[in-house]
Write an enzyme that holds these catalytic residues in place. Structure first.
Site, PDB file in Angstrom:
ATOM      1  N   HIS A 198       0.816  -1.217   0.000  1.00  0.00           N
ATOM      2  CA  HIS A 198       0.000   0.000   0.000  1.00  0.00           C
ATOM      3  C   HIS A 198       0.853   1.272   0.000  1.00  0.00           C
ATOM      4  CE1 HIS A 198       1.005   0.880   4.189  1.00  0.00           C
ATOM      5  NE2 HIS A 198       0.859  -0.422   4.427  1.00  0.00           N
TER       6      HIS A 198
ATOM      7  N   GLU B 194      -1.842  -6.909   7.506  1.00  0.00           N
ATOM      8  CA  GLU B 194      -0.493  -6.846   8.056  1.00  0.00           C
ATOM      9  C   GLU B 194      -0.374  -7.763   9.268  1.00  0.00           C
ATOM     10  OE1 GLU B 194       2.556  -6.833   7.924  1.00  0.00           O
ATOM     11  OE2 GLU B 194       3.013  -4.727   7.485  1.00  0.00           O
TER      12      GLU B 194
END
Length: 211
Positions: free
Chosen positions: A10, A83
């Site tokens: 990202h 994550e």
């Protein structure tokens, strides 16, 4: 036929900029991150992706949205692509972690599992992300390309799991920069192979698939 998997980190967030541990905290992209996503999408669209998958955390989902806008593809969301969970570290700067949790921090720096702090183990991280990556690759027919928007730590561990790399070898990979990606390919004879790593708008350019 070869399937191509693009594992895309990202864009930048305010917590990235201040070296604060995000983990699974849902921190949004900042202005720089949104521009990075647009810049990267303009390159990734040249790969003619046929499927687009993202972590459900907004920084990855909004990064994927920049490519969806150019391709017309819908985004499939998968929480397995989140994550690493950093438990009690989340929200702290790395400097604060080093000072207040020095034993845990030393193990993290050494590439060992963190004991304490409710930090997810590397094996658990690698397995769940690799499962998500494999399922994403299975969405496309042989010869197709799938782009997966995820996170730095999860990208590295998931890639290592797919490739069957031991932890020591995985540590030789630097973390993906914001909005950079890795390219993997898969075929029945050779399995998963790493084609390129840390490709992005400010470095190496992607190679389009053969016509």
């Amino acid at each position: 036929m070869t399937t191509r998997l693009i594992v895309w980190r990202h864009g930048n967030t305010d917590w990235n900029a201040t070296h604060r541990v995000q983990g699974q905290t849902d921190v949004p992209l900042n202005d720089l991150g949104r521009q990075q996503a647009v810049d990267a999408a303009e390159l990734l669209v040249r790969l003619r992706p046929t499927a687009l998958v993202a972590s459900d955390l907004s920084r990855a989902a909004d990064t994927a949205a920049a490519l969806a806008a150019l391709t017309g593809l819908s985004v499939t969301y998968d929480e397995r692509l989140r994550e690493r969970s950093f438990g009690q570290w989340q929200g702290l700067t790395m400097t604060k972690v080093a000072v207040t949790r020095p034993v845990e921090y030393a193990r993290w720096v050494a590439g060992a599992d963190v004991v304490g702090g409710d930090v997810e183990t590397l094996d658990d991280l690698g397995k769940r992300v690799a499962e998500g990556l494999q399922d994403a690759a299975d969405l496309v027919s042989p010869g197709g390309t799938v782009v997966v928007a995820t996170h730095g730590g999860s990208a590295r561990s998931g890639i290592g799991q797919l490739l069957g790399w031991p932890r020591e070898q995985l540590r030789t990979l630097r973390a993906l920069q914001n909005c950079h990606w890795a390219e993997l390919t898969h075929d029945d004879e050779r399995g998963w192979q790493l084609g390129s790593y840390n490709v992005g708008p400010f470095g190496e350019r992607p190679v389009p698939p053969p016509v």
